[in-house]
Design a protein around this motif. Structure first.
Motif, PDB file in Angstrom:
ATOM      1  N   LEU A 173       0.838  -1.203   0.000  1.00 56.56           N
ATOM      2  CA  LEU A 173       0.000   0.000   0.000  1.00 56.56           C
ATOM      3  C   LEU A 173       0.867   1.245   0.000  1.00 56.56           C
ATOM      4  O   LEU A 173       1.868   1.312   0.719  1.00 56.56           O
ATOM      5  N   GLU A 174       0.463   2.212  -0.801  1.00 52.66           N
ATOM      6  CA  GLU A 174       1.091   3.534  -0.781  1.00 52.66           C
ATOM      7  C   GLU A 174      -0.031   4.545  -0.639  1.00 52.66           C
ATOM      8  O   GLU A 174      -0.897   4.642  -1.510  1.00 52.66           O
ATOM      9  N   VAL A 175      -0.047   5.250   0.480  1.00 50.22           N
ATOM     10  CA  VAL A 175      -1.125   6.213   0.732  1.00 50.22           C
ATOM     11  C   VAL A 175      -0.515   7.592   0.979  1.00 50.22           C
ATOM     12  O   VAL A 175       0.192   7.794   1.972  1.00 50.22           O
ATOM     13  N   LYS A 176      -0.793   8.513   0.075  1.00 56.79           N
ATOM     14  CA  LYS A 176      -0.317   9.888   0.246  1.00 56.79           C
ATOM     15  C   LYS A 176      -1.359  10.655   1.042  1.00 56.79           C
ATOM     16  O   LYS A 176      -2.514  10.772   0.618  1.00 56.79           O
ATOM     17  N   VAL A 177      -0.954  11.158   2.202  1.00 53.57           N
ATOM     18  CA  VAL A 177      -1.869  11.907   3.076  1.00 53.57           C
ATOM     19  C   VAL A 177      -1.561  13.393   2.931  1.00 53.57           C
ATOM     20  O   VAL A 177      -0.437  13.836   3.202  1.00 53.57           O
ATOM     21  N   ILE A 178      -2.560  14.149   2.474  1.00 52.82           N
ATOM     22  CA  ILE A 178      -2.423  15.602   2.281  1.00 52.82           C
ATOM     23  C   ILE A 178      -3.281  16.289   3.337  1.00 52.82           C
ATOM     24  O   ILE A 178      -4.497  16.062   3.399  1.00 52.82           O
ATOM     25  N   ASN A 179      -2.661  17.093   4.166  1.00 53.89           N
ATOM     26  CA  ASN A 179      -3.385  17.701   5.280  1.00 53.89           C
ATOM     27  C   ASN A 179      -3.907  19.092   4.902  1.00 53.89           C
ATOM     28  O   ASN A 179      -3.161  20.064   4.882  1.00 53.89           O
ATOM     29  N   LYS A 180      -5.211  19.150   4.624  1.00 54.34           N
ATOM     30  CA  LYS A 180      -5.859  20.436   4.330  1.00 54.34           C
ATOM     31  C   LYS A 180      -6.719  20.898   5.513  1.00 54.34           C
ATOM     32  O   LYS A 180      -7.544  21.811   5.369  1.00 54.34           O
ATOM     33  N   ALA A 181      -6.548  20.259   6.658  1.00 50.29           N
ATOM     34  CA  ALA A 181      -7.293  20.648   7.859  1.00 50.29           C
ATOM     35  C   ALA A 181      -6.462  21.647   8.667  1.00 50.29           C
ATOM     36  O   ALA A 181      -5.314  21.937   8.340  1.00 50.29           O
ATOM     37  N   LYS A 182      -7.050  22.137   9.768  1.00 57.42           N
ATOM     38  CA  LYS A 182      -6.326  23.139  10.577  1.00 57.42           C
ATOM     39  C   LYS A 182      -5.550  22.491  11.736  1.00 57.42           C
ATOM     40  O   LYS A 182      -4.917  23.201  12.516  1.00 57.42           O
ATOM     41  N   TYR A 183      -5.639  21.169  11.836  1.00 58.59           N
ATOM     42  CA  TYR A 183      -4.951  20.458  12.916  1.00 58.59           C
ATOM     43  C   TYR A 183      -3.797  19.616  12.359  1.00 58.59           C
ATOM     44  O   TYR A 183      -3.847  19.171  11.212  1.00 58.59           O
ATOM     45  N   ASN A 184      -2.793  19.353  13.220  1.00 58.97           N
ATOM     46  CA  ASN A 184      -1.782  18.347  12.873  1.00 58.97           C
ATOM     47  C   ASN A 184      -2.468  16.989  12.750  1.00 58.97           C
ATOM     48  O   ASN A 184      -3.450  16.718  13.454  1.00 58.97           O
ATOM     49  N   VAL A 185      -1.923  16.116  11.903  1.00 60.65           N
ATOM     50  CA  VAL A 185      -2.538  14.796  11.748  1.00 60.65           C
ATOM     51  C   VAL A 185      -1.484  13.745  11.440  1.00 60.65           C
ATOM     52  O   VAL A 185      -0.408  14.057  10.906  1.00 60.65           O
ATOM     53  N   THR A 186      -1.764  12.510  11.814  1.00 58.81           N
ATOM     54  CA  THR A 186      -1.019  11.328  11.349  1.00 58.81           C
ATOM     55  C   THR A 186      -2.051  10.223  11.136  1.00 58.81           C
ATOM     56  O   THR A 186      -3.153  10.297  11.678  1.00 58.81           O
ATOM     57  N   ILE A 187      -1.694   9.204  10.369  1.00 57.93           N
ATOM     58  CA  ILE A 187      -2.589   8.049  10.174  1.00 57.93           C
ATOM     59  C   ILE A 187      -1.862   6.786  10.629  1.00 57.93           C
ATOM     60  O   ILE A 187      -0.715   6.535  10.239  1.00 57.93           O
ATOM     61  N   HIS A 188      -2.547   5.997  11.459  1.00 60.85           N
ATOM     62  CA  HIS A 188      -2.025   4.705  11.937  1.00 60.85           C
ATOM     63  C   HIS A 188      -2.783   3.578  11.262  1.00 60.85           C
ATOM     64  O   HIS A 188      -4.014   3.629  11.142  1.00 60.85           O
ATOM     65  N   TRP A 189      -2.044   2.573  10.826  1.00 61.00           N
ATOM     66  CA  TRP A 189      -2.625   1.410  10.141  1.00 61.00           C
ATOM     67  C   TRP A 189      -2.725   0.309  11.185  1.00 61.00           C
ATOM     68  O   TRP A 189      -1.813  -0.489  11.372  1.00 61.00           O
ATOM     69  N   HIS A 190      -3.856   0.313  11.897  1.00 64.65           N
ATOM     70  CA  HIS A 190      -3.990  -0.442  13.140  1.00 64.65           C
ATOM     71  C   HIS A 190      -3.899  -1.955  12.913  1.00 64.65           C
ATOM     72  O   HIS A 190      -4.745  -2.539  12.243  1.00 64.65           O
TER      73      HIS A 190
END
Length: 576
Positions: A72-89
Motif C-alpha cells: 500500500l502507498e497512501v499519500k496523506v495531504i493535510n488540508k485541515a487546521k490540525y496536525n494529523v497522522t494516520i495509523h494502520w492499526h
C-alpha cells in the motif's frame, strides 16, 4: 519423426510455461496507490451540522481492500487546521516503522498544508484491520476499514460467504471532539461523554433526526454472510448483537480463530471481530445493535444504543411502499456491567490449530496499568483542577505516566542518536509492590511523568503480565501493541499469582491478537518474539487514557544484516 519430437517438446514447453505463469499469477502481489485528503467537511448528525475532519470528505473514511502480500502507498495531504497522522492499526509494519503513524512516536505530525506518503507491505495477515488518525482526538471521525483478503488462488478457512459487510462501530460528539479533549486537558477533569454511538457513521433509529439514514444490511433467506465488525469508538468497549440471530466467530484482529458460536460479541476500542451470520429466521427486519460495556464503577458513560437493520429481501412488506415499514425486532443486549458475558466470550478464543508460542522467555515483564490523580500544582488556579477532590486525572504503566516528546519523534531520536529525547529505564516490574486490585494507599495515586522506553534485543522472547489496578477505579483496558501481534496465553481476576496462575497458561492454541482487553480488576498475559526493529508504543486504546499517560514504548534493536534492520527513513518524513 524429428517433427513429432519437436511438436511434443513444444507442447511440454508450452505446458511448463503455462504452469509457471499460473504459479506467478497465484503469488502476484499488487501495488495499491491511494490519496487521503484530510479536510473539514459539513456532517449533519442528531439534527446539527458540524464541520468534521474527514478523509476525502467521507465519514467514515474510505475502505481499503487488499490481498495478503500486497503493498500500500497512501499519500496523506493535510488540508485541515490540525496536525494529523494516520495509523494502520494491526499492520505488522515489518522494518517499516516509519509508516506506523503514531504522532511523536514514529513520526512528527503532518502539519496543515503538508503531506506524507505511507508505504508498507501486508505480510502474512488476513482478515479485518482498520486505519485511523493517531493525533489528539481526530480519530473520532478520521477512520476506515482495511480489509485483507487471501492471496489469489487461496480461500478462507471457512465456507465462502454469500456477501461481506463491514460494520464500523463509532462514537459521536454533538460538538468538536478536539474542543472536548482540550477542555478536559485544561480542567484536569474527565472529558464530556459522547452523545451517540454509530454504525457506519449513522446513529440509527433510536436517536433524534437519524432514522431516515439508518444503515440497512440486506440478506436473502438461507444465506450465510460475513460481518467484519470493528470497534472504532474513541473511549468505549461495546457489545454487539443481532436480534434472534447467532454469530459464528471466525477471526479477530486479522488472525483466524477456531470457530465458535455466540449470540453476542464484545469489542474493546481497536479490536476487530469477523463473524458469520446465517439468515435462518422468518423473513423480516431485525435490528443489529451496539451499546456500552461499562466496567468502571461510578464513572459517567454514554448509555445510548446505536442500531442498523438486517433486512431480509424476501420480507413481505406492503406497507413499505407507503414508507410505513414495520418496526424491526430489537435484540436484548447484556447489562452495561455484564463482565460475566465478556469473560465467557473472551475465554472462547482459540487459534485454529497448534501454534508456536515462545516458551524460553528472555524478558519476563510485569506492567501495572491504571489511572491516577495528580495533586493540583501550586501555580494552577482551582478551575484547572476539577478532578476528584481538586486533583487532575492522570494514568500510568508501572507508575510512569508517559509523556510524548515535542521536538523529535522517538524513532527519529533513536535512529539519529539524538540525546535527551528519551531514556531506556522503563521499569520491568512495578517500582512498588502492592495489593493491585485491593484498597490502594492514596500515596500511590500520583505517578511520575517521563518518556521512558524499554529496550529489547532483536529476536528476544517476551512475556508481559498486564495487571489492572483499582487506583481511582478498576476498568477493562484495551491494550494495543504497535508493530506486533501477540498470543494471549491467559486471563484472570484479582492479582496475578505466578505460583498458581501459570497453570492456566494455554501454550497450545492461544489466540493471536494486536489488542487485548485486560479484565476489570484482573490481568492478562501475552507473549511475542521481538522480530521487528523500531520504536513501538503500547497503550490503552481508550483515547482519554492515552492523553493521561497510559502508555509506554519498546525500543527493539536491529538484528544482524539488512533483513533484520529498520529501513532508512523516507525522504518526505515530516519534521517537527
Amino acid at each position: 519423426m524429428i517433427m513429432e519430437i519437436f511438436k511434443n517438446s513444444s507442447i511440454i514447453f508450452v505446458g511448463i510455461f503455462l504452469l509457471i505463469c499460473s504459479a506467478l499469477s497465484l503469488t502476484h502481489a499488487e501495488y495499491h496507490q491511494h490519496q487521503f485528503v484530510i479536510q473539514a467537511t459539513p456532517v449533519k448528525r442528531l439534527c446539527k451540522t458540524h464541520n468534521s475532519i474527514t478523509v476525502n470528505g467521507m465519514f467514515p473514511g474510505p475502505t481499503l481492500e487488499v490481498k495478503n502480500g500486497d503493498t500500500l502507498e497512501v499519500k496523506v495531504i493535510n488540508k485541515a487546521k490540525y496536525n494529523v497522522t494516520i495509523h494502520w492499526h494491526g499492520v505488522r509494519q515489518m522494518r517499516t516503522a516509519w509508516a506506523d503513524g503514531p504522532e511523536f512516536v514514529t513520526q512528527c505530525p503532518i502539519r496543515p498544508g503538508e503531506s506524507y506518503t505511507y508505504r508498507f507491505t501486508i505480510q502474512g495477515q488476513e482478515g479485518t484491520l482498520w486505519w485511523h488518525a493517531h493525533s489528539s482526538w481526530l480519530r473520532a471521525t478520521v477512520y476506515g476499514a482495511l480489509i485483507i483478503k487471501p492471496r489469489d488462488g487461496e480461500s478462507y478457512p471457512f465456507p465462502k460467504p454469500k456477501r461481506e459487510n463491514t460494520i464500523l462501530l463509532g462514537e459521536w460528539w454533538d460538538a468538536n471532539p478536539i474542543d472536548v479533549v482540550r477542555e478536559a486537558t485544561r480542567t484536569g477533569a474527565a472529558p464530556n461523554i459522547s452523545d451517540a454511538y454509530t454504525i457506519n457513521g449513522q446513529p440509527g433509529d433510536l436517536y433524534k433526526c437519524s432514522s431516515k439514514d439508518t444503515v440497512i444490511v440486506p440478506t436473502d433467506s438461507g444465506e450465510t454472510n460475513l460481518l467484519r465488525v470493528i470497534n472504532a469508538a474513541l473511549n468505549q468497549p461495546l457489545f454487539f448483537k443481532v436480534a434472534n440471530h447467532k454469530f459464528t466467530v471466525v477471526g479477530a484482529d486479522a488472525s483466524y480463530l477456531k470457530p465458535f458460536t455466540t449470540s453476542v460479541i464484545m469489542l474493546g476500542p481497536g479490536q476487530t471481530t469477523d463473524v458469520l451470520i446465517t439468515a435462518d429466521q422468518p423473513p423480516a427486519r431485525y435490528y443489529m445493535a451496539a451499546r456500552a460495556y461499562q466496567s468502571a464503577q461510578n464513572a459517567p458513560f454514554d448509555n445510548t444504543t446505536t442500531t442498523a437493520i438486517l433486512e431480509y429481501k424476501s420480507a413481505p412488506c406492503p406497507a413499505c411502499k407507503k414508507g410505513l415499514a414495520p418496526k424491526p425486532v430489537m435484540p436484548t443486549l447484556p447489562a452495561y456491567n455484564d463482565t460475566n458475558t465478556v469473560t465467557a466470550f473472551s475465554q472462547s478464543f482459540r487459534s485454529p490449530r497448534k501454534v508456536e508460542v515462545p516458551t524460553e522467555i528472555d524478558e519476563s515483564l510485569f506492567f501495572t496499568i491504571g489511572l491516577g490523580l495528580n495533586n493540583c500544582p501550586k501555580n494552577f488556579h482551582k478551575s484547572r483542577c476539577q478532578g476528584p477532590n481538586g486533583t487532575r486525572f492522570t494514568a500510568s504503566m508501572n507508575n510512569v505516566s508517559f509523556v510524548l516528546p515535542q521536538n523529535f519523534s522517538l524513532l527519529q531520536a533513536h535512529h539519529q542518536g539524538i540525546p535527551g529525547v528519551f531514556t531506556t529505564d522503563f521499569p520491568a516490574n512495578p517500582p512498588v509492590k502492592f495489593d493491585y486490585t485491593g484498597n490502594v494507599s492514596r500515596s500511590l495515586f500520583q505517578p511520575v511523568a517521563g518518556t521512558k522506553l524499554y529496550k529489547l534485543k532483536y529476536g528476544s522472547s517476551v512475556q508481559i503480565v498486564l495487571q489492572d489496578t483499582s487506583i481511582v477505579t478498576p476498568e477493562n483496558h484495551p491494550i494495543h501493541l504497535h508493530g506486533y501481534d501477540f498470543y494471549i496465553i491467559a486471563e484472570g481476576f484479582g492479582n496475578f499469582n505466578p505460583k498458581k496462575d501459570t497453570s492456566k497458561f494455554n501454550l497450545v492454541d492461544p489466540p493471536l491478537r494486536n489488542t487485548v482487553a485486560v479484565p476489570v480488576n484482573g490481568w492478562a498475559v501475552i507473549r511475542f518474539v521481538a522480530d521487528n526493529p523500531g520504536v513501538w508504543i503500547m497503550h490503552c486504546h481508550l483515547d482519554v487514557h492515552i492523553g493521561w499517560g497510559l502508555a509506554m514504548a519498546f525500543l527493539v534493536e536491529n538484528g544482524v544484516g539488512e533483513l533484520q534492520s529498520l529501513q532508512a527513513p523516507p525522504a518526505d518524513l515530516p519534521i517537527c
